[in-house]
Design a protein around this motif. Structure first.
Motif, PDB file in Angstrom:
ATOM      1  N   SER A 183       0.809  -1.220   0.000  1.00  0.00           N
ATOM      2  CA  SER A 183       0.000   0.000   0.000  1.00  0.00           C
ATOM      3  C   SER A 183       0.845   1.276   0.000  1.00  0.00           C
ATOM      4  O   SER A 183       0.293   2.370  -0.134  1.00  0.00           O
ATOM      5  N   LEU A 184       2.156   1.151   0.166  1.00  0.00           N
ATOM      6  CA  LEU A 184       3.013   2.342   0.197  1.00  0.00           C
ATOM      7  C   LEU A 184       2.933   3.079  -1.131  1.00  0.00           C
ATOM      8  O   LEU A 184       3.181   2.496  -2.183  1.00  0.00           O
ATOM      9  N   PRO A 185       2.611   4.358  -1.081  1.00  0.00           N
ATOM     10  CA  PRO A 185       2.579   5.124  -2.334  1.00  0.00           C
ATOM     11  C   PRO A 185       3.988   5.398  -2.837  1.00  0.00           C
ATOM     12  O   PRO A 185       4.945   5.456  -2.057  1.00  0.00           O
ATOM     13  N   GLY A 186       4.100   5.560  -4.139  1.00  0.00           N
ATOM     14  CA  GLY A 186       5.385   5.880  -4.748  1.00  0.00           C
ATOM     15  C   GLY A 186       5.853   7.271  -4.364  1.00  0.00           C
ATOM     16  O   GLY A 186       5.104   8.081  -3.828  1.00  0.00           O
ATOM     17  N   SER A 187       7.117   7.532  -4.648  1.00  0.00           N
ATOM     18  CA  SER A 187       7.715   8.815  -4.298  1.00  0.00           C
ATOM     19  C   SER A 187       8.814   9.133  -5.301  1.00  0.00           C
ATOM     20  O   SER A 187       9.315   8.245  -5.992  1.00  0.00           O
ATOM     21  N   CYS A 245      15.149   2.304   3.159  1.00  0.00           N
ATOM     22  CA  CYS A 245      15.789   3.509   3.659  1.00  0.00           C
ATOM     23  C   CYS A 245      14.698   4.575   3.783  1.00  0.00           C
ATOM     24  O   CYS A 245      14.117   4.994   2.776  1.00  0.00           O
ATOM     25  N   PHE A 246      14.421   4.983   5.008  1.00  0.00           N
ATOM     26  CA  PHE A 246      13.356   5.954   5.254  1.00  0.00           C
ATOM     27  C   PHE A 246      13.833   7.387   5.069  1.00  0.00           C
ATOM     28  O   PHE A 246      13.028   8.310   5.151  1.00  0.00           O
ATOM     29  N   ARG A 247      15.119   7.592   4.808  1.00  0.00           N
ATOM     30  CA  ARG A 247      15.627   8.944   4.531  1.00  0.00           C
ATOM     31  C   ARG A 247      15.533   9.280   3.056  1.00  0.00           C
ATOM     32  O   ARG A 247      15.100  10.362   2.690  1.00  0.00           O
ATOM     33  N   CYS A 248      15.959   8.357   2.189  1.00  0.00           N
ATOM     34  CA  CYS A 248      15.902   8.644   0.754  1.00  0.00           C
ATOM     35  C   CYS A 248      14.673   8.027   0.093  1.00  0.00           C
ATOM     36  O   CYS A 248      14.496   8.143  -1.114  1.00  0.00           O
ATOM     37  N   HIS A 249      13.831   7.360   0.900  1.00  0.00           N
ATOM     38  CA  HIS A 249      12.570   6.794   0.420  1.00  0.00           C
ATOM     39  C   HIS A 249      12.811   5.703  -0.621  1.00  0.00           C
ATOM     40  O   HIS A 249      11.990   5.498  -1.516  1.00  0.00           O
ATOM     41  N   GLU A 250      13.888   4.975  -0.489  1.00  0.00           N
ATOM     42  CA  GLU A 250      14.242   3.942  -1.461  1.00  0.00           C
ATOM     43  C   GLU A 250      14.143   2.562  -0.816  1.00  0.00           C
ATOM     44  O   GLU A 250      14.459   2.383   0.358  1.00  0.00           O
ATOM     45  N   VAL A 251      13.693   1.611  -1.602  1.00  0.00           N
ATOM     46  CA  VAL A 251      13.718   0.213  -1.196  1.00  0.00           C
ATOM     47  C   VAL A 251      14.415  -0.570  -2.305  1.00  0.00           C
ATOM     48  O   VAL A 251      14.168  -0.338  -3.483  1.00  0.00           O
ATOM     49  N   ARG A 252      15.329  -1.412  -1.900  1.00  0.00           N
ATOM     50  CA  ARG A 252      16.043  -2.280  -2.846  1.00  0.00           C
ATOM     51  C   ARG A 252      15.702  -3.716  -2.520  1.00  0.00           C
ATOM     52  O   ARG A 252      15.786  -4.141  -1.371  1.00  0.00           O
ATOM     53  N   MET A 253      15.301  -4.433  -3.561  1.00  0.00           N
ATOM     54  CA  MET A 253      14.936  -5.832  -3.391  1.00  0.00           C
ATOM     55  C   MET A 253      15.858  -6.719  -4.216  1.00  0.00           C
ATOM     56  O   MET A 253      16.319  -6.322  -5.281  1.00  0.00           O
ATOM     57  N   HIS A 254      16.093  -7.903  -3.689  1.00  0.00           N
ATOM     58  CA  HIS A 254      16.809  -8.917  -4.445  1.00  0.00           C
ATOM     59  C   HIS A 254      16.325 -10.284  -3.972  1.00  0.00           C
ATOM     60  O   HIS A 254      15.677 -10.399  -2.934  1.00  0.00           O
ATOM     61  N   GLY A 255      16.647 -11.282  -4.738  1.00  0.00           N
ATOM     62  CA  GLY A 255      16.269 -12.645  -4.384  1.00  0.00           C
ATOM     63  C   GLY A 255      15.772 -13.397  -5.593  1.00  0.00           C
ATOM     64  O   GLY A 255      15.552 -12.815  -6.664  1.00  0.00           O
ATOM     65  N   ARG A 256      15.578 -14.668  -5.412  1.00  0.00           N
ATOM     66  CA  ARG A 256      15.221 -15.517  -6.547  1.00  0.00           C
ATOM     67  C   ARG A 256      13.854 -15.213  -7.137  1.00  0.00           C
ATOM     68  O   ARG A 256      13.585 -15.546  -8.286  1.00  0.00           O
ATOM     69  N   ALA A 257      12.975 -14.541  -6.416  1.00  0.00           N
ATOM     70  CA  ALA A 257      11.642 -14.217  -6.925  1.00  0.00           C
ATOM     71  C   ALA A 257      11.519 -12.783  -7.427  1.00  0.00           C
ATOM     72  O   ALA A 257      10.436 -12.340  -7.762  1.00  0.00           O
ATOM     73  N   VAL A 258      12.630 -12.061  -7.486  1.00  0.00           N
ATOM     74  CA  VAL A 258      12.576 -10.640  -7.854  1.00  0.00           C
ATOM     75  C   VAL A 258      13.071 -10.455  -9.289  1.00  0.00           C
ATOM     76  O   VAL A 258      14.246 -10.676  -9.571  1.00  0.00           O
ATOM     77  N   PRO A 259      12.178 -10.030 -10.184  1.00  0.00           N
ATOM     78  CA  PRO A 259      12.640  -9.690 -11.528  1.00  0.00           C
ATOM     79  C   PRO A 259      13.419  -8.376 -11.478  1.00  0.00           C
ATOM     80  O   PRO A 259      13.263  -7.592 -10.536  1.00  0.00           O
ATOM     81  N   PRO A 260      14.270  -8.126 -12.463  1.00  0.00           N
ATOM     82  CA  PRO A 260      15.105  -6.914 -12.422  1.00  0.00           C
ATOM     83  C   PRO A 260      14.320  -5.604 -12.377  1.00  0.00           C
ATOM     84  O   PRO A 260      14.740  -4.665 -11.731  1.00  0.00           O
ATOM     85  N   ALA A 261      13.173  -5.538 -13.028  1.00  0.00           N
ATOM     86  CA  ALA A 261      12.443  -4.265 -13.133  1.00  0.00           C
ATOM     87  C   ALA A 261      12.086  -3.650 -11.783  1.00  0.00           C
ATOM     88  O   ALA A 261      12.319  -2.470 -11.581  1.00  0.00           O
ATOM     89  N   PRO A 262      11.510  -4.390 -10.814  1.00  0.00           N
ATOM     90  CA  PRO A 262      11.148  -3.720  -9.557  1.00  0.00           C
ATOM     91  C   PRO A 262      12.232  -3.790  -8.491  1.00  0.00           C
ATOM     92  O   PRO A 262      11.963  -3.583  -7.318  1.00  0.00           O
ATOM     93  N   ALA A 263      13.473  -4.063  -8.863  1.00  0.00           N
ATOM     94  CA  ALA A 263      14.531  -4.246  -7.869  1.00  0.00           C
ATOM     95  C   ALA A 263      14.780  -2.991  -7.035  1.00  0.00           C
ATOM     96  O   ALA A 263      15.113  -3.095  -5.868  1.00  0.00           O
ATOM     97  N   THR A 264      14.619  -1.822  -7.607  1.00  0.00           N
ATOM     98  CA  THR A 264      14.742  -0.565  -6.871  1.00  0.00           C
ATOM     99  C   THR A 264      13.465   0.230  -7.078  1.00  0.00           C
ATOM    100  O   THR A 264      13.043   0.438  -8.213  1.00  0.00           O
ATOM    101  N   GLN A 265      12.869   0.629  -5.962  1.00  0.00           N
ATOM    102  CA  GLN A 265      11.649   1.427  -6.024  1.00  0.00           C
ATOM    103  C   GLN A 265      11.755   2.547  -4.996  1.00  0.00           C
ATOM    104  O   GLN A 265      12.593   2.504  -4.096  1.00  0.00           O
ATOM    105  N   PHE A 266      10.862   3.510  -5.124  1.00  0.00           N
ATOM    106  CA  PHE A 266      10.820   4.635  -4.198  1.00  0.00           C
ATOM    107  C   PHE A 266       9.432   4.720  -3.592  1.00  0.00           C
ATOM    108  O   PHE A 266       8.437   4.556  -4.283  1.00  0.00           O
TER     109      PHE A 266
END
Length: 127
Positions: free
Chosen positions: A52-56, A86-107
């Motif tokens: 539910s987190l909105p983009g930024s 990271c709650f300062r730069c509003h960034e989330v980085r994901m990795h793992g076997r179920a993560v496609p490259p496209a959503p690996a970094t989001q804000f």
């Protein structure tokens, strides 16, 4: 925020990590102490809150995440994914076997009610 749908459906356990440092390379687990394990309704509630987190817009801080989650399926072998927040730069980085490259970094907008609720949840789980 977009999470890998198949991984969300398969998640049986989440570890909440209080991150102590950045990993030596991308795609490696973030070092830190496990503060909590979530199962059942806690998993569903946490993943729904994250989705539910909105983009930024991107903010600049150098990415210094404080918390991450690791999602596991029933076998508890390899993590389906890890998401570091990271709650300062509003960034989330994901990795793992179920993560496609496209959503690996989001804000995400950490200043919204859902962003602050997630931060409070992390602080309670992994002080």
């Amino acid at each position: 925020m977009k999470l890998p749908a198949e991984a969300v459906a398969a998640t049986a356990l989440i570890e909440v990590i209080r991150i102590s440092a950045l990993p030596a390379e991308r795609g490696v687990a973030y070092p830190g102490r496990v503060g909590a394990h979530w199962v059942g309704a806690e998993v569903a509630d946490a993943l729904a809150l994250i989705e539910s987190l909105p983009g930024s817009a991107q903010h600049r801080c150098g990415f210094s995440p404080g918390w991450s989650i690791r999602a596991y399926e029933d076998s508890l072998e390899l993590a389906l994914f890890e998401a570091a927040f990271c709650f300062r730069c509003h960034e989330v980085r994901m990795h793992g076997r179920a993560v496609p490259p496209a959503p690996a970094t989001q804000f995400f907008d950490a200043d919204t009610a859902s962003g602050q609720a997630l931060l409070a949840l992390f602080r309670t789980a992994a002080p």
